[in-house]
Scaffold this motif. Structure first.
Motif, PDB file in Angstrom:
ATOM      1  N   LEU A 122     -23.486 -14.833 -24.133  1.00 45.63           N
ATOM      2  CA  LEU A 122     -22.497 -14.348 -25.102  1.00 45.63           C
ATOM      3  C   LEU A 122     -23.081 -14.327 -26.510  1.00 45.63           C
ATOM      4  CD1 LEU A 122     -19.584 -13.407 -25.408  1.00 45.63           C
ATOM      5  CD2 LEU A 122     -18.913 -15.796 -25.735  1.00 45.63           C
ATOM      6  N   LYS A 123     -23.926 -15.300 -26.812  1.00 51.63           N
ATOM      7  CA  LYS A 123     -24.591 -15.336 -28.122  1.00 51.63           C
ATOM      8  C   LYS A 123     -25.456 -14.088 -28.310  1.00 51.63           C
ATOM      9  CE  LYS A 123     -28.045 -17.962 -30.712  1.00 51.63           C
ATOM     10  NZ  LYS A 123     -28.991 -19.113 -30.668  1.00 51.63           N
ATOM     11  N   ARG A 124     -26.163 -13.680 -27.232  1.00 54.71           N
ATOM     12  CA  ARG A 124     -26.994 -12.474 -27.325  1.00 54.71           C
ATOM     13  C   ARG A 124     -26.138 -11.242 -27.596  1.00 54.71           C
ATOM     14  NH1 ARG A 124     -29.370 -14.364 -22.263  1.00 54.71           N
ATOM     15  NH2 ARG A 124     -31.111 -15.761 -22.708  1.00 54.71           N
ATOM     16  N   GLN A 125     -24.951 -11.180 -26.939  1.00 50.49           N
ATOM     17  CA  GLN A 125     -24.081 -10.030 -27.163  1.00 50.49           C
ATOM     18  C   GLN A 125     -23.550 -10.009 -28.601  1.00 50.49           C
ATOM     19  OE1 GLN A 125     -24.216  -7.947 -24.612  1.00 50.49           O
ATOM     20  NE2 GLN A 125     -25.383  -9.591 -23.619  1.00 50.49           N
ATOM     21  N   LEU A 126     -23.283 -11.198 -29.148  1.00 49.74           N
ATOM     22  CA  LEU A 126     -22.826 -11.281 -30.541  1.00 49.74           C
ATOM     23  C   LEU A 126     -23.925 -10.815 -31.503  1.00 49.74           C
ATOM     24  CD1 LEU A 126     -20.891 -14.672 -30.429  1.00 49.74           C
ATOM     25  CD2 LEU A 126     -19.909 -12.416 -30.839  1.00 49.74           C
ATOM     26  N   LYS A 127     -25.174 -11.126 -31.160  1.00 45.21           N
ATOM     27  CA  LYS A 127     -26.286 -10.644 -31.983  1.00 45.21           C
ATOM     28  C   LYS A 127     -26.340  -9.116 -31.978  1.00 45.21           C
ATOM     29  CE  LYS A 127     -28.392 -14.276 -33.670  1.00 45.21           C
ATOM     30  NZ  LYS A 127     -28.590 -14.448 -35.138  1.00 45.21           N
ATOM     31  N   LYS A 128     -26.036  -8.530 -30.806  1.00 44.30           N
ATOM     32  CA  LYS A 128     -26.012  -7.067 -30.723  1.00 44.30           C
ATOM     33  C   LYS A 128     -24.884  -6.495 -31.577  1.00 44.30           C
ATOM     34  CE  LYS A 128     -27.932  -7.000 -26.035  1.00 44.30           C
ATOM     35  NZ  LYS A 128     -27.656  -6.678 -24.604  1.00 44.30           N
ATOM     36  N   ILE A 129     -23.744  -7.198 -31.579  1.00 45.89           N
ATOM     37  CA  ILE A 129     -22.627  -6.753 -32.425  1.00 45.89           C
ATOM     38  C   ILE A 129     -23.032  -6.839 -33.900  1.00 45.89           C
ATOM     39  CG2 ILE A 129     -20.262  -7.281 -33.140  1.00 45.89           C
ATOM     40  CD1 ILE A 129     -19.734  -8.250 -30.289  1.00 45.89           C
ATOM     41  N   GLU A 130     -23.749  -7.936 -34.247  1.00 43.81           N
ATOM     42  CA  GLU A 130     -24.197  -8.100 -35.631  1.00 43.81           C
ATOM     43  C   GLU A 130     -25.100  -6.943 -36.054  1.00 43.81           C
ATOM     44  OE1 GLU A 130     -26.874 -11.243 -38.279  1.00 43.81           O
ATOM     45  OE2 GLU A 130     -26.374 -11.682 -36.195  1.00 43.81           O
ATOM     46  N   GLN A 161     -25.279  -2.725 -32.312  1.00 46.75           N
ATOM     47  CA  GLN A 161     -25.794  -2.073 -31.104  1.00 46.75           C
ATOM     48  C   GLN A 161     -24.681  -2.053 -30.053  1.00 46.75           C
ATOM     49  OE1 GLN A 161     -29.186  -4.531 -30.184  1.00 46.75           O
ATOM     50  NE2 GLN A 161     -30.440  -3.672 -31.829  1.00 46.75           N
ATOM     51  N   PHE A 162     -23.619  -1.329 -30.341  1.00 46.06           N
ATOM     52  CA  PHE A 162     -22.422  -1.374 -29.494  1.00 46.06           C
ATOM     53  C   PHE A 162     -22.670  -0.782 -28.109  1.00 46.06           C
ATOM     54  CE2 PHE A 162     -20.790  -1.137 -33.911  1.00 46.06           C
ATOM     55  CZ  PHE A 162     -20.139  -2.347 -33.938  1.00 46.06           C
ATOM     56  N   ASP A 163     -23.549   0.202 -28.012  1.00 48.06           N
ATOM     57  CA  ASP A 163     -23.811   0.834 -26.719  1.00 48.06           C
ATOM     58  C   ASP A 163     -24.592  -0.077 -25.781  1.00 48.06           C
ATOM     59  OD1 ASP A 163     -22.522   3.099 -27.582  1.00 48.06           O
ATOM     60  OD2 ASP A 163     -24.358   4.079 -28.301  1.00 48.06           O
ATOM     61  N   ASP A 164     -25.230  -1.121 -26.325  1.00 48.57           N
ATOM     62  CA  ASP A 164     -26.072  -2.005 -25.520  1.00 48.57           C
ATOM     63  C   ASP A 164     -25.344  -3.285 -25.108  1.00 48.57           C
ATOM     64  OD1 ASP A 164     -28.473  -2.556 -24.235  1.00 48.57           O
ATOM     65  OD2 ASP A 164     -29.218  -3.766 -25.899  1.00 48.57           O
ATOM     66  N   ILE A 165     -24.064  -3.400 -25.451  1.00 49.95           N
ATOM     67  CA  ILE A 165     -23.302  -4.612 -25.126  1.00 49.95           C
ATOM     68  C   ILE A 165     -22.944  -4.604 -23.639  1.00 49.95           C
ATOM     69  CG2 ILE A 165     -21.150  -5.868 -25.537  1.00 49.95           C
ATOM     70  CD1 ILE A 165     -21.218  -4.835 -28.382  1.00 49.95           C
ATOM     71  N   LYS A 166     -23.202  -5.738 -22.972  1.00 50.19           N
ATOM     72  CA  LYS A 166     -22.943  -5.857 -21.534  1.00 50.19           C
ATOM     73  C   LYS A 166     -21.962  -6.998 -21.277  1.00 50.19           C
ATOM     74  CE  LYS A 166     -27.600  -4.273 -20.376  1.00 50.19           C
ATOM     75  NZ  LYS A 166     -28.892  -4.622 -19.722  1.00 50.19           N
ATOM     76  N   HIS A 167     -21.188  -6.856 -20.207  1.00 51.09           N
ATOM     77  CA  HIS A 167     -20.267  -7.916 -19.802  1.00 51.09           C
ATOM     78  C   HIS A 167     -21.053  -9.043 -19.130  1.00 51.09           C
ATOM     79  CE1 HIS A 167     -16.200  -6.137 -20.455  1.00 51.09           C
ATOM     80  NE2 HIS A 167     -16.939  -5.049 -20.547  1.00 51.09           N
ATOM     81  N   ILE A 168     -20.635 -10.269 -19.385  1.00 51.65           N
ATOM     82  CA  ILE A 168     -21.289 -11.429 -18.777  1.00 51.65           C
ATOM     83  C   ILE A 168     -20.390 -12.008 -17.695  1.00 51.65           C
ATOM     84  CG2 ILE A 168     -22.482 -11.968 -20.928  1.00 51.65           C
ATOM     85  CD1 ILE A 168     -20.512 -14.274 -21.326  1.00 51.65           C
ATOM     86  N   LYS A 169     -21.021 -12.696 -16.750  1.00 51.01           N
ATOM     87  CA  LYS A 169     -20.255 -13.349 -15.684  1.00 51.01           C
ATOM     88  C   LYS A 169     -19.835 -14.727 -16.167  1.00 51.01           C
ATOM     89  CE  LYS A 169     -22.558 -10.990 -11.837  1.00 51.01           C
ATOM     90  NZ  LYS A 169     -23.366 -11.170 -10.598  1.00 51.01           N
ATOM     91  N   ALA A 170     -18.535 -14.949 -16.218  1.00 45.66           N
ATOM     92  CA  ALA A 170     -18.018 -16.239 -16.689  1.00 45.66           C
ATOM     93  C   ALA A 170     -16.638 -16.457 -16.085  1.00 45.66           C
ATOM     94  CB  ALA A 170     -17.957 -16.282 -18.212  1.00 45.66           C
ATOM     95  N   THR A 171     -16.151 -17.683 -16.200  1.00 47.71           N
ATOM     96  CA  THR A 171     -14.820 -18.034 -15.689  1.00 47.71           C
ATOM     97  C   THR A 171     -14.077 -18.854 -16.738  1.00 47.71           C
ATOM     98  OG1 THR A 171     -15.705 -20.038 -14.643  1.00 47.71           O
ATOM     99  CG2 THR A 171     -15.584 -18.043 -13.278  1.00 47.71           C
ATOM    100  N   GLY A 172     -12.765 -18.984 -16.525  1.00 44.29           N
ATOM    101  CA  GLY A 172     -11.956 -19.840 -17.385  1.00 44.29           C
ATOM    102  C   GLY A 172     -11.910 -19.386 -18.826  1.00 44.29           C
ATOM    103  N   GLU A 173     -11.942 -20.371 -19.734  1.00 45.35           N
ATOM    104  CA  GLU A 173     -11.806 -20.088 -21.159  1.00 45.35           C
ATOM    105  C   GLU A 173     -12.979 -19.274 -21.696  1.00 45.35           C
ATOM    106  OE1 GLU A 173     -11.239 -22.912 -19.749  1.00 45.35           O
ATOM    107  OE2 GLU A 173      -9.208 -23.541 -20.285  1.00 45.35           O
TER     108      GLU A 173
END
Length: 443
Positions: free
Chosen positions: A186-194, A197-209
């Motif tokens: 998720l930190k890597r995706q936030l770096k892309k948002i910073e 790089q919106f087209d390069d954002i990928k969903h991560i596998k996670a559960t719960g909160e």
């Protein structure tokens, strides 16, 4: 220090503390359990020996034979005569027996643990023949023998704890890694948002909160991308909308200055210039208003508003335009409906929506206001051509202007005011055939 390392250290430390407490509790209890168990075994052994002695050995010779049997059994035993306070026989060294006798351990019936120097003994007393005979068999076991059993038990227990600690540490590392890995991704995706790089954002596998946080991040990224695109479109459209009247004004001004136009054309050019200036002024005023609505949230002054009265004001102000176009403006409002909003700004928002309907209507515009499940619902409908599909998804964006539109800012202003007033506006198709704008204020 990384979060995974911190969590691993925390879990391992917690396990060590728990195991240390368990170790201490078991260590303090196990010796007492061993002593109690040894006393029961001594009592059972003594009762068996007394029973054999009472049944088979009665004469002096037979008793001596019984003593020799006891010597072969390697029992630590004392035969004691209560009535004479005398030791009849013992399988233990004389020095030890004398020490017990000197400390009155043998004659003290309240003590079950005897001390002699640095050694302690677990004891059990069994009467021989009858209670009146005063003969007593005392069986003893050194506590050091039990402590040896205790140490042997704890060596095995320590090995079990080490294995358990190793397995628990591996599991703690596995679960913390499973927990931290999605956060790292998720930190890597936030770096892309910073870096946008919106087209390069990928969903991560996670559960719960963590999954909920990730979904919020994706929604934020989509909204941020939409906002940036909207801003870019806004500046492009704004520059276009401002450039067109400025070019017209510049063209006529240069023509008049150079004397290209005759008197009639010059007068017409001046009229066009005034018209374009007024149009330019209107665009700039609405842009300033939008900026204020977005940034000066505290400028809203909400009060209780009677919906019937504000709809009446809308009808009164729209009446000249309605008469000019030759259409009808009707309204239906339930009695005693009240809103809590800034009256001046809400009136501006509703007028923008109503004027939009009037511009596109063929013959009628209908305003209705009802209270439904505690919510206040205001609908503005017309019988015009409706909302084109290419405008449906971004009709409330700035400078989105359809046929007969003016600045393209009216619906954007209405949308901003209504949202800041805790309401919601959506566009759709009316049963009259044209557009329908539904404004909902929650209770």
């Amino acid at each position: 220090m990384k979060l995974q390392t911190q969590l691993s250290i925390a879990f391992t430390s917690l396990l060590l503390v728990i195991m240390a407490v368990v170790w201490h509790v078991i260590y303090s209890l196990i010796l007492n359990v061993l002593i109690q168990d040894e006393q029961r075994q001594l009592e059972q052994t003594g009762e068996l020996l007394v029973e054999i002695l009472n049944e088979q050995y009665h004469t002096q010779d037979s008793i001596q034979q019984f003593y020799s049997i006891l010597d072969d059994q390697e029992l630590q035993m004392i035969l004691y005569d209560r009535s004479q306070n005398r030791i009849l026989y013992s399988t233990m060294p004389n020095k030890v027996v004398e020490g017990f006798h000197r400390k009155n351990n043998i004659s003290d019936y309240s003590e079950t643990i005897w001390d002699l120097g640095n050694e302690k003994f677990v004891t059990s007393r069994i009467l021989i023949l009858s209670r009146n005979s005063g003969l007593e068999m005392i069986l003893l076991t050194p506590v050091s023998d039990l402590q040896e059993v205790q140490r042997s038990f704890f060596v095995r227990l320590f090995l079990v704890f080490l294995v358990g600690l190793f397995i628990a540490s591996v599991l703690a590392h596995y679960f913390t890694k499973k927990l931290v890995t999605p956060l790292t991704q998720l930190k890597r995706q936030l770096k892309k948002i910073e870096k946008r790089q919106f087209d390069d954002i990928k969903h991560i596998k996670a559960t719960g909160e963590i999954k909920e946080v990730a979904e919020s991040v994706y929604e934020m990224a989509n909204e941020l991308e939409r906002y940036i695109n909207t801003q870019q479109t806004f500046f492009q459209n704004a520059s276009h909308e401002l450039k067109t009247p400025l070019m017209t004004i510049q063209g006529y001004a240069e023509g008049i200055k150079d004397g290209i136009f005759d008197e009639a054309e010059a007068d017409k050019g001046l009229e066009v210039m005034v018209s374009e200036v007024l149009r330019l002024k209107g665009i700039i005023n609405e842009m300033i208003l939008l900026a204020k609505l977005d940034t000066e949230v505290n400028s809203y002054d909400p009060t209780n508003i009677k919906v019937e009265e504000i709809v009446g004001q809308i009808v009164d102000r729209a009446l000249p335009i309605v008469n000019e176009k030759g259409i009808t403006l009707s309204h239906r409002v339930e009695n005693n409906i009240q809103l809590y909003a800034d009256e001046e700004k809400l009136l501006r928002a509703l007028l923008n929506v109503v004027f939009n309907g009037i511009r596109h209507a063929k013959s009628q515009v209908v305003i209705s206001a009802v209270k439904k499940d505690g919510d206040i619902v205001i609908k503005i409908e017309d019988d015009g051509p409706g909302i084109p599909e290419e405008f449906a998804s971004h009709i409330f964006h700035r400078f989105v202007k359809g046929k007969d539109g003016e600045t393209g800012l009216g619906l954007a202003i209405a949308h901003t005011i209504i949202e800041h007033s805790k309401g919601k506006i959506v566009a759709g198709k009316s049963d009259l055939g044209g557009a329908k704008f539904t404004i909902t204020f929650p209770k």
